[in-house]
Scaffold this motif. Structure first.
Motif, short mmCIF file in Angstrom:
data_model
loop_
_atom_site.label_atom_id
_atom_site.label_comp_id
_atom_site.label_asym_id
_atom_site.label_seq_id
_atom_site.Cartn_x
_atom_site.Cartn_y
_atom_site.Cartn_z
N ASP A 104 0.94 -1.25 0.12
CA ASP A 104 -0.05 0.21 0.05
C ASP A 104 0.84 1.40 -0.09
O ASP A 104 0.19 2.52 -0.13
N VAL A 105 2.31 1.12 0.18
CA VAL A 105 3.16 2.27 -0.05
C VAL A 105 2.79 2.93 -1.33
O VAL A 105 2.72 2.14 -2.50
N LEU A 106 2.91 4.33 -1.51
CA LEU A 106 2.78 5.18 -2.69
C LEU A 106 4.45 5.05 -3.07
O LEU A 106 5.21 5.85 -2.52
N SER A 107 4.59 4.84 -4.39
CA SER A 107 5.92 4.98 -4.99
C SER A 107 5.81 5.15 -6.42
O SER A 107 4.82 4.63 -6.97
N THR A 108 7.02 5.51 -7.18
CA THR A 108 6.94 5.38 -8.48
C THR A 108 7.19 4.01 -8.93
O THR A 108 7.49 3.21 -8.22
N ALA A 109 7.17 3.77 -10.34
CA ALA A 109 7.35 2.42 -10.64
C ALA A 109 8.03 2.46 -11.96
O ALA A 109 8.39 3.30 -12.55
N VAL A 110 8.80 1.12 -12.35
CA VAL A 110 8.96 0.89 -13.58
C VAL A 110 8.27 -0.35 -14.18
O VAL A 110 8.17 -1.39 -13.71
N CYS A 111 8.03 0.14 -15.23
CA CYS A 111 7.21 -1.12 -16.39
C CYS A 111 8.23 -1.69 -17.38
O CYS A 111 9.42 -1.26 -17.15
N MET A 112 7.74 -2.75 -17.98
CA MET A 112 8.50 -3.15 -19.14
C MET A 112 7.77 -3.34 -20.17
O MET A 112 6.60 -3.90 -19.94
N ASP A 113 8.41 -3.30 -21.50
CA ASP A 113 7.93 -3.74 -22.66
C ASP A 113 8.52 -4.91 -23.25
O ASP A 113 9.69 -4.88 -23.32
N PHE A 123 10.24 4.24 -17.01
CA PHE A 123 10.28 4.62 -15.67
C PHE A 123 8.86 5.62 -15.68
O PHE A 123 8.40 6.13 -16.44
N ILE A 124 8.09 5.19 -14.80
CA ILE A 124 6.76 5.65 -14.39
C ILE A 124 6.83 6.79 -13.17
O ILE A 124 7.07 6.27 -12.11
N SER A 125 6.58 8.02 -13.33
CA SER A 125 6.69 9.05 -12.20
C SER A 125 5.64 9.23 -11.37
O SER A 125 5.96 9.73 -10.35
#
Length: 229
Positions: A104-113, A123-125
């Motif tokens: 449940d922590v709020l954080s940025t993320a990294v997706c992959m294609d 990178f997702i800000s």
């Protein structure tokens, strides 16, 4: 719980797996609290559900994407994962190494294609919970990032505009059934599971057979099953 599991496997099939409310209602109709004579926890009984605290896997469902070595790659920081407060089921990158955090922590993320053997990280800000990040990545890319080696870990770090924590696709596939069943049915009492080091589940027959997490070395009644319907 270990003694109960051994007994059930020797005499029957295994500790009970509960698949649905029909099973719950059947157990409630069968239980006889007058025969559950332990001085404490006399209304509790072991079922086959336990928390596998070391069972981490990647969000990406296409397992053919990995070799076994890549699937098992981990880059935990010292002392991690530590499952603080028994609530840390999701992983993020922190200062280049990994840590487990509450999902449940709020954080940025990294997706992959993923396009064949070609993998690109994005990178997702936007700050999101782990589940929100997973949904976002699956809707707009392939999935939350799987990190298969140190080279990919470094590629992700090079994407970051500043020092920050980012979600990756690793999560703890925690509560499992003793017999290996993949049943996803859960019947926890509100607020459960909640206890540090409480890695085994009991049915509480003072609360309609709902489940509670407890320390695995308690001595209490237990429920076995024989065969499969």
């Amino acid at each position: 719980m270990t003694e109960a599991q051994s007994y059930c496997r020797e005499k029957y099939t295994d500790l009970a797996t509960i698949d649905n409310m029909e099973d719950v209602n059947l157990l409630n109709s069968m239980v006889d609290l007058s025969r559950m004579i332990y001085p404490t926890y006399s209304y509790l009984a072991w079922i086959g559900l336990y928390d596998d605290v070391n069972s981490w896997r990647w969000s990406l469902s296409d397992r053919s994407f990995y070799t076994q070595e890549e699937a098992e790659f981990r880059n935990w920081a010292s002392g991690e994962p530590n499952n603080k407060d028994n609530r840390q089921y999701c992983a993020l990158i922190k200062d280049g190494q990994w840590a487990d955090k509450s999902c449940d922590v709020l954080s940025t993320a990294v997706c992959m294609d993923v396009r064949g053997s070609n993998v690109t990280f994005v990178f997702i800000s936007k700050t999101m919970t782990w589940t929100e990040a997973q949904s976002y990545c699956r809707a707009n890319h392939t999935d939350l990032a799987s990190v298969r080696n140190m080279e990919e870990n470094q590629k992700i770090m090079e994407l970051l505009p500043s020092r920050q924590d980012i979600w990756i696709g690793l999560f703890r596939d925690s509560w499992k059934w003793s017999d290996g069943s993949n049943s996803s049915f859960r019947y926890w009492i509100t607020g459960e599971p909640n206890g540090p080091k409480e890695n085994c589940a009991v049915a509480d027959f003072s609360s309609s057979g709902k489940w509670v997490d407890v320390i695995c070395d308690h001595r209490t009644a237990f429920i076995c099953y024989s065969g499969k319907s």
